[in-house]
Design an enzyme around this catalytic site. Structure first.
Site, PDB file in Angstrom:
ATOM      1  N   GLY A 133       0.828  -1.200   0.000  1.00  0.00           N
ATOM      2  CA  GLY A 133       0.000   0.000   0.000  1.00  0.00           C
ATOM      3  C   GLY A 133       0.861   1.248   0.000  1.00  0.00           C
ATOM      4  O   GLY A 133       2.035   1.225  -0.389  1.00  0.00           O
ATOM      5  N   GLY A 182       2.269   2.593   5.379  1.00  0.00           N
ATOM      6  CA  GLY A 182       3.363   1.692   5.726  1.00  0.00           C
ATOM      7  C   GLY A 182       4.210   2.225   6.865  1.00  0.00           C
ATOM      8  O   GLY A 182       4.655   1.468   7.731  1.00  0.00           O
ATOM      9  N   GLU A 203       5.825  -3.416   0.853  1.00  0.00           N
ATOM     10  CA  GLU A 203       5.885  -3.037  -0.561  1.00  0.00           C
ATOM     11  C   GLU A 203       5.045  -1.784  -0.694  1.00  0.00           C
ATOM     12  O   GLU A 203       3.821  -1.841  -0.658  1.00  0.00           O
ATOM     13  CB  GLU A 203       5.369  -4.185  -1.436  1.00  0.00           C
ATOM     14  CG  GLU A 203       5.774  -4.032  -2.889  1.00  0.00           C
ATOM     15  CD  GLU A 203       4.691  -3.391  -3.723  1.00  0.00           C
ATOM     16  OE1 GLU A 203       4.853  -2.175  -4.024  1.00  0.00           O
ATOM     17  OE2 GLU A 203       3.714  -4.058  -4.067  1.00  0.00           O
ATOM     18  N   CYS A 261       1.983   0.540  -8.523  1.00  0.00           N
ATOM     19  CA  CYS A 261       3.178   1.215  -8.011  1.00  0.00           C
ATOM     20  C   CYS A 261       4.393   1.020  -8.903  1.00  0.00           C
ATOM     21  O   CYS A 261       5.367   1.767  -8.791  1.00  0.00           O
ATOM     22  CB  CYS A 261       3.475   0.737  -6.598  1.00  0.00           C
ATOM     23  SG  CYS A 261       3.550  -1.063  -6.475  1.00  0.00           S
ATOM     24  N   GLU A 299       3.367  10.208  -5.758  1.00  0.00           N
ATOM     25  CA  GLU A 299       2.673   9.101  -6.413  1.00  0.00           C
ATOM     26  C   GLU A 299       1.211   9.479  -6.623  1.00  0.00           C
ATOM     27  O   GLU A 299       0.469   9.702  -5.671  1.00  0.00           O
ATOM     28  CB  GLU A 299       2.768   7.825  -5.567  1.00  0.00           C
ATOM     29  CG  GLU A 299       2.169   6.619  -6.261  1.00  0.00           C
ATOM     30  CD  GLU A 299       2.324   5.338  -5.468  1.00  0.00           C
ATOM     31  OE1 GLU A 299       2.602   4.293  -6.074  1.00  0.00           O
ATOM     32  OE2 GLU A 299       2.152   5.372  -4.230  1.00  0.00           O
TER      33      GLU A 299
END
Length: 483
Positions: free
Chosen positions: A234, A239, A256, A290, A388
């Protein structure tokens, strides 16, 4: 498709304390089904069930565990059309993506970890001048992989089949038990996976699934004292919060996280290959991935041509109902996420980027669609080039020479997957070795599913996929004896 789903706890299907919430089809905005909202106590009960099941499951032979995974792979593959239809309804994926990259990859991952691999390996004997007892001697040693224990798997919304399978299968193969907390947007597919595992003979408590829109569901699954490890896919922000909780109790982590992949395109590149690879950002999961090459660094000699060809490519893509066979770009996951992506496109304009293609809201009367957007004349200090976006948006930046291209590629908080396009293979490999990313694609966006996967910097901690996942979900124990 509108049944009310139960939780899966300790081998039983349990009614949720928090009732149910609606799962929405992002393409048509209809109700797909009703997902369960677990209470904190139910999450903790799932963790306790996994703890109780861990001892017996960890003591089964690797061959027995592999047989369960193999049967699960067969069940998933046998119901591919049914499961893909649900995945498509929950995520808005195109038919090819739902069948091949979601359910198909999930079956392949269970099949992969049904292949038994050695859990121990010999270490070369060592001659000690003097041991603790003052005597010299030869010491033998063996390295043994041991299961970590109970693993909480927190999975992403972009792929509710392949992502959970990539966590559950290697974790179970190593003898761990799992508590799966799926993304709130599309949890129904993960419950189908649990049904497949139940039918394959997984013992009660070895696999548990708890869902909910409340952040408390995930927080309880991470913080439970019965949990030894957290595997999360995520955003970097979430994270970081999970890592703080894990750090307090020294829990193992596999993270990740986000990405802002650089595609470094040199003057001598095959532009057709580069455009096709970069163009996957527009179509694959509608950019909600991602690993996408969302930040294109184009050498000035081909900059204008690359921008022109990318704009033409984006303009040719059919946007619409993902169930139509010729649809290439489906919706993003929700109205809120559509608004977020659109706000970034507008931000890019305000920052001085030129929107040379897309960015508008397409024609379909319903659904959460964003037309693929290409932003040119960007600079690396713009937020659209640094953050992002997780949508079908590509930012293009010019560079002059190799040194500047590498410097721009590395000037980011992320480091998941980067890409290099060049006709000079030696240069491409030289540049790849200088990029601070967990993976680099040379003249391709394809992946080798046995290669280690994970990120540098804020893109994550640890590596999985292939045999690397077996290490990720295990502790290594050294056994030493006199030779």
């Amino acid at each position: 498709m509108t049944a009310r789903q139960s939780l899966f706890v300790g081998g039983s299907w349990v009614e949720p304390d928090g009732g149910h919430y609606e799962v929405i089809d992002p393409a048509g905005e209809q109700t797909v089904g009703w997902a369960p909202e677990a209470s904190r106590d139910q999450v903790l009960a799932a963790c306790a069930a996994a703890r109780e099941a861990f001892g017996p499951w960890s003591r089964t032979s690797p061959e027995e565990r592999a047989a369960v995974l193999g049967r699960a792979a067969g069940i998933i593959a046998g119901r591919l059309t049914e499961y893909a239809s649900l995945a498509q309804a929950e995520t808005g994926a195109t038919t090819g993506t739902a069948r091949g990259m979601q359910v198909g990859v999930a079956a392949a991952r269970f099949r992969r970890y049904a292949r038994v691999e050695p859990a121990e390996w010999a270490i070369a004997p060592q001659i000690n001048e003097a041991g603790p007892m003052g005597r010299a001697g030869v010491m033998g040693a063996l390295a043994v992989r041991q299961p970590v224990g109970v693993v909480t798997c927190v999975t992403s919304y972009n792929n509710p089949w392949a992502n959970p399978a990539g966590k559950i299968a290697p974790a179970l193969a190593m003898g761990n038990t799992v508590v799966v907390k799926p993304a709130p947007q599309d949890p129904l597919s993960v419950y189908r996976m649990a049904q497949a595992l139940e039918a394959a003979g997984v013992p009660p408590g070895v696999v548990n699934v708890v869902s909910g829109r409340s952040t408390g569901v995930g927080e309880a699954a991470v913080a439970s004292p019965d949990v030894d490890m957290v595997s999360f896919t995520g955003s970097t922000a979430v994270g970081q919060r999970i890592a703080e909780v894990c750090g307090r109790d020294m829990k193992r982590q596999l993270m990740e996280l986000g990405g802002k992949g650089a595609a470094v395109v040199f003057d001598d590149a095959d532009l057709g290959s580069a455009v096709a690879g970069i163009g996957t950002t527009f179509s694959f999961y509608s950019g909600q991935i991602c690993t996408a090459p969302t930040r294109v660094l184009a050498q000035r000699g081909i900059y204008d041509r690359l921008v022109e060809r990318l704009a033409a490519y984006a303009g040719r893509l059919k946007i619409g109902d993902p169930r139509e066979p010729d649809t290439v770009v489906g919706p993003v996951i929700s109205a809120a996420h559509r608004d977020r992506v659109e706000s970034y496109i507008e931000l890019g304009r305000k920052e001085g980027a030129v929107v040379v293609a897309g960015g508008e809201r397409p024609d379909p009367p319903s659904g959460f669609y964003v037309a693929p957007a290409l932003l040119a004349d960007c600079t690396n200090d713009m937020r659209v080039a640094r953050e992002e976006i997780f949508g079908p948006v590509v930012a293009v930046l010019p560079f002059d020479d190799e040194e500047e291209g590498v410097a721009l590629a590395n000037d980011t908080d992320y480091g998941l997957i980067d890409y290099v396009w060049s006709g000079d293979v030696a240069r491409a490999f030289r540049v790849a070795r200088r990029l601070r990313a967990g993976g680099v694609g040379i003249n391709t966006v394809g992946r080798n599913m046995e290669a280690p996967f994970g990120g540098f910097k804020r893109s994550g901690v640890g590596r999985d996929v292939g045999s690397y996942a077996l290490h990720a979900y295990s502790e290594v124990q050294a056994i030493v004896w006199p030779g």
